[in-house]
Design a protein around this motif. Structure first.
Motif, PDB file in Angstrom:
ATOM      1  N   GLY A  35      68.739  64.818  56.895  1.00 54.49           N
ATOM      2  CA  GLY A  35      68.224  63.707  56.107  1.00 54.49           C
ATOM      3  C   GLY A  35      67.492  64.100  54.841  1.00 54.49           C
ATOM      4  O   GLY A  35      67.168  63.248  54.028  1.00 54.49           O
ATOM      5  N   ARG A  36      67.230  65.399  54.649  1.00 53.80           N
ATOM      6  CA  ARG A  36      66.544  65.878  53.448  1.00 53.80           C
ATOM      7  C   ARG A  36      67.574  66.350  52.435  1.00 53.80           C
ATOM      8  O   ARG A  36      68.603  66.926  52.798  1.00 53.80           O
ATOM      9  N   LYS A  37      67.289  66.131  51.160  1.00 50.35           N
ATOM     10  CA  LYS A  37      68.248  66.424  50.105  1.00 50.35           C
ATOM     11  C   LYS A  37      67.579  67.228  49.003  1.00 50.35           C
ATOM     12  O   LYS A  37      66.419  66.975  48.670  1.00 50.35           O
ATOM     13  N   GLY A  38      68.320  68.150  48.432  1.00 48.62           N
ATOM     14  CA  GLY A  38      67.779  68.975  47.353  1.00 48.62           C
ATOM     15  C   GLY A  38      68.832  69.910  46.814  1.00 48.62           C
ATOM     16  O   GLY A  38      70.043  69.730  47.033  1.00 48.62           O
ATOM     17  N   TRP A  39      68.379  70.928  46.070  1.00 45.87           N
ATOM     18  CA  TRP A  39      69.265  71.933  45.472  1.00 45.87           C
ATOM     19  C   TRP A  39      68.855  73.309  45.978  1.00 45.87           C
ATOM     20  O   TRP A  39      67.666  73.575  46.179  1.00 45.87           O
ATOM     21  N   LYS A  43      62.851  74.348  45.539  1.00 37.42           N
ATOM     22  CA  LYS A  43      62.191  74.143  46.822  1.00 37.42           C
ATOM     23  C   LYS A  43      62.027  72.663  47.142  1.00 37.42           C
ATOM     24  O   LYS A  43      61.824  72.307  48.293  1.00 37.42           O
ATOM     25  N   ARG A  44      62.102  71.807  46.143  1.00 38.23           N
ATOM     26  CA  ARG A  44      61.822  70.395  46.363  1.00 38.23           C
ATOM     27  C   ARG A  44      62.902  69.742  47.223  1.00 38.23           C
ATOM     28  O   ARG A  44      64.097  69.966  47.029  1.00 38.23           O
ATOM     29  N   ARG A  45      62.487  68.935  48.215  1.00 39.32           N
ATOM     30  CA  ARG A  45      63.388  68.171  49.051  1.00 39.32           C
ATOM     31  C   ARG A  45      62.909  66.724  49.091  1.00 39.32           C
ATOM     32  O   ARG A  45      61.703  66.452  49.118  1.00 39.32           O
ATOM     33  N   VAL A  46      63.856  65.781  49.072  1.00 37.77           N
ATOM     34  CA  VAL A  46      63.524  64.362  49.058  1.00 37.77           C
ATOM     35  C   VAL A  46      64.320  63.659  50.148  1.00 37.77           C
ATOM     36  O   VAL A  46      65.232  64.225  50.753  1.00 37.77           O
ATOM     37  N   ASP A  47      63.978  62.407  50.393  1.00 36.76           N
ATOM     38  CA  ASP A  47      64.632  61.652  51.459  1.00 36.76           C
ATOM     39  C   ASP A  47      65.784  60.787  50.954  1.00 36.76           C
ATOM     40  O   ASP A  47      66.847  60.761  51.555  1.00 36.76           O
ATOM     41  N   SER A  48      65.577  60.065  49.866  1.00 37.78           N
ATOM     42  CA  SER A  48      66.605  59.129  49.403  1.00 37.78           C
ATOM     43  C   SER A  48      67.558  59.778  48.407  1.00 37.78           C
ATOM     44  O   SER A  48      67.215  60.747  47.725  1.00 37.78           O
ATOM     45  N   PHE A  49      68.743  59.220  48.328  1.00 38.80           N
ATOM     46  CA  PHE A  49      69.751  59.761  47.417  1.00 38.80           C
ATOM     47  C   PHE A  49      69.351  59.522  45.962  1.00 38.80           C
ATOM     48  O   PHE A  49      69.618  60.349  45.088  1.00 38.80           O
ATOM     49  N   ASP A  50      68.706  58.394  45.689  1.00 33.93           N
ATOM     50  CA  ASP A  50      68.246  58.124  44.326  1.00 33.93           C
ATOM     51  C   ASP A  50      67.231  59.169  43.877  1.00 33.93           C
ATOM     52  O   ASP A  50      67.265  59.639  42.737  1.00 33.93           O
ATOM     53  N   GLU A  51      66.314  59.548  44.779  1.00 33.74           N
ATOM     54  CA  GLU A  51      65.329  60.581  44.451  1.00 33.74           C
ATOM     55  C   GLU A  51      66.012  61.920  44.206  1.00 33.74           C
ATOM     56  O   GLU A  51      65.621  62.682  43.324  1.00 33.74           O
ATOM     57  N   PHE A  52      67.060  62.196  44.990  1.00 37.34           N
ATOM     58  CA  PHE A  52      67.815  63.444  44.804  1.00 37.34           C
ATOM     59  C   PHE A  52      68.430  63.501  43.402  1.00 37.34           C
ATOM     60  O   PHE A  52      68.364  64.525  42.722  1.00 37.34           O
ATOM     61  N   CYS A 134      70.941  52.074  35.500  1.00 31.64           N
ATOM     62  CA  CYS A 134      71.218  51.162  36.611  1.00 31.64           C
ATOM     63  C   CYS A 134      70.915  51.907  37.908  1.00 31.64           C
ATOM     64  O   CYS A 134      71.298  53.060  38.097  1.00 31.64           O
ATOM     65  N   ARG A 135      70.206  51.255  38.829  1.00 32.29           N
ATOM     66  CA  ARG A 135      69.769  51.889  40.062  1.00 32.29           C
ATOM     67  C   ARG A 135      70.767  51.733  41.195  1.00 32.29           C
ATOM     68  O   ARG A 135      70.532  52.220  42.309  1.00 32.29           O
ATOM     69  N   ARG A 136      71.880  51.088  40.923  1.00 31.80           N
ATOM     70  CA  ARG A 136      72.896  50.952  41.967  1.00 31.80           C
ATOM     71  C   ARG A 136      73.678  52.252  42.085  1.00 31.80           C
ATOM     72  O   ARG A 136      74.001  52.902  41.093  1.00 31.80           O
ATOM     73  N   GLN A 137      73.990  52.625  43.319  1.00 33.67           N
ATOM     74  CA  GLN A 137      74.624  53.898  43.595  1.00 33.67           C
ATOM     75  C   GLN A 137      76.054  53.935  43.043  1.00 33.67           C
ATOM     76  O   GLN A 137      76.840  53.019  43.268  1.00 33.67           O
ATOM     77  N   GLN A 199      59.841  46.553  45.127  1.00 36.70           N
ATOM     78  CA  GLN A 199      58.470  46.903  45.508  1.00 36.70           C
ATOM     79  C   GLN A 199      58.459  48.062  46.495  1.00 36.70           C
ATOM     80  O   GLN A 199      57.597  48.947  46.416  1.00 36.70           O
ATOM     81  N   GLU A 200      59.423  48.075  47.416  1.00 37.08           N
ATOM     82  CA  GLU A 200      59.498  49.167  48.396  1.00 37.08           C
ATOM     83  C   GLU A 200      59.809  50.494  47.710  1.00 37.08           C
ATOM     84  O   GLU A 200      59.219  51.532  48.043  1.00 37.08           O
ATOM     85  N   GLU A 201      60.731  50.481  46.746  1.00 38.54           N
ATOM     86  CA  GLU A 201      61.084  51.712  46.033  1.00 38.54           C
ATOM     87  C   GLU A 201      59.910  52.220  45.208  1.00 38.54           C
ATOM     88  O   GLU A 201      59.652  53.427  45.143  1.00 38.54           O
ATOM     89  N   ALA A 202      59.197  51.291  44.554  1.00 42.99           N
ATOM     90  CA  ALA A 202      58.054  51.696  43.740  1.00 42.99           C
ATOM     91  C   ALA A 202      56.953  52.297  44.605  1.00 42.99           C
ATOM     92  O   ALA A 202      56.325  53.294  44.245  1.00 42.99           O
ATOM     93  N   ALA A 203      56.721  51.693  45.785  1.00 43.24           N
ATOM     94  CA  ALA A 203      55.688  52.221  46.682  1.00 43.24           C
ATOM     95  C   ALA A 203      56.082  53.592  47.217  1.00 43.24           C
ATOM     96  O   ALA A 203      55.264  54.513  47.286  1.00 43.24           O
ATOM     97  N   ALA A 204      57.362  53.749  47.569  1.00 41.91           N
ATOM     98  CA  ALA A 204      57.826  55.037  48.096  1.00 41.91           C
ATOM     99  C   ALA A 204      57.745  56.124  47.039  1.00 41.91           C
ATOM    100  O   ALA A 204      57.450  57.285  47.338  1.00 41.91           O
TER     101      ALA A 204
END
Length: 316
Positions: A35-39, A43-52, A134-137, A199-204
């Motif tokens: 569930g963690r994503k990165g390069w 060293k950085r790892r994130v949860d969501s694909f948008d953050e990746f 655009c934030r859509r995948q 709001q959920e994305e901004a909080a995360a």
């Protein structure tokens, strides 16, 4: 204009504008694990694909139109083992326990994609900055004017699915072997662009992930929460008989908040904390002097530990 093919760049360029520091990119490969994503180069790892996709490049160089040769990899899953805190050191007669845990990995075939939530849309009165993506995948469009809000958006409403080298979307049957091909897979649904965070994305996006560890002696449990640049006058640590609440204000409007539910009672009036350059150190004074087998009540037990007079650590 030419589209740069360097990993993580996603920019277009002209030959006249290209120079040795024009491109920020990732020289490594994409790594998706548990569930963690990165390069692999970061060293950085994130949860969501948008953050990746938003992880900034860690290397600079010239833009390129040559397809990268290296294929992305998926880190092999470890064998299931009991989840236990890791002993980091045993200096000065104490042991330090890391919060890092190893958890059993379910069979890949049994991992179901995350449920697809209803597609949010931008509020009609939203103020959108020119150049916002655009934030859509699967959509690469940028906001240019109010006309952009009326344009058709082709995107993936599902979630990324990576399994045994195959890459695709839960909403599509098509799969790709190369990460670059996956990124260019055409969306399967048409709707309107979405340029604003929910709001959920901004909080995360504001929530920081901070590591913590602990050790103990006969009198206290000493815990550390690691975070650089703590804004002291906007941060706090609050003590109760069986809890300690840590709220940290960090650079770039990041926040860290966690309530530690302790496995033993403490003396709130005697307990103290100190903000340092890379962490907050918390001295939890034991109310009964008992040895703790764990710091938090829901952690796995690692055995009773007593600091002997000679300064050695004795396991019971």
């Amino acid at each position: 204009m030419i589209e740069c093919t360097n990993n993580g760049c996603n920019q277009k360029f002209t030959l006249s504008d290209n120079h040795p520091e024009a491109c920020l990119f990732h020289p490594g490969v994409a790594v998706f694990h548990e569930g963690r994503k990165g390069w692999s180069c970061c060293k950085r790892r994130v949860d969501s694909f948008d953050e990746f996709l938003d992880i900034p490049g860690c290397a600079s160089g010239s833009h390129s139109d040559v397809k990268p040769q290296a294929a992305p990899t998926t880190t092999p899953a470890p064998q299931p083992t009991p989840s236990t805190p890791t002993v980091v050191s045993t200096e000065a007669g104490v042991e330090t326990f890391s919060s890092t845990q190893i958890t059993p990995t379910p069979d890949a075939a049994k991992i179901a994609p995350k449920p697809v939530l209803p597609d949010p849309e931008d509020p009609a009165d939203a103020l959108i900055v020119e150049g916002s993506p655009c934030r859509r995948q699967g959509c690469q469009a940028l906001y240019r004017s109010e006309h952009s809000r009326a344009e058709a958006c082709t995107y993936h409403p599902g979630n990324p699915v990576f399994h045994e080298g195959s890459k695709g979307w839960s909403c599509c049957k098509k799969n790709a072997a190369e990460f670059e091909e996956f990124m260019k897979m055409k969306g399967c649904k048409t709707g309107k662009h979405r340029f604003c965070m929910t709001q959920e994305e901004a909080a995360a996006a504001q929530q920081a992930q901070c590591r913590h560890d602990w050790y103990q002696n006969r009198v206290s449990v000493i815990a550390s929460v690691y975070a650089k640049g703590i804004i002291k006058d906007k941060s706090s640590v609050q003590f109760d008989d069986r809890t300690v609440t840590v709220s940290l204000s960090l650079p770039s409007d990041k926040k860290y908040h966690k309530v530690f539910r302790l496995s033993g009672p403490i003396d709130p009036l005697q307990s103290q904390y100190e903000f340092l350059s890379t962490k907050v150190e918390i001295n939890l004074v034991k109310a009964d002097g008992a040895t703790w087998a764990r710091m938090e009540e829901d952690e796995p037990e690692v055995g009773r530990i007593q600091v002997a007079n000679a300064g050695k650590v004795v396991h019971k």
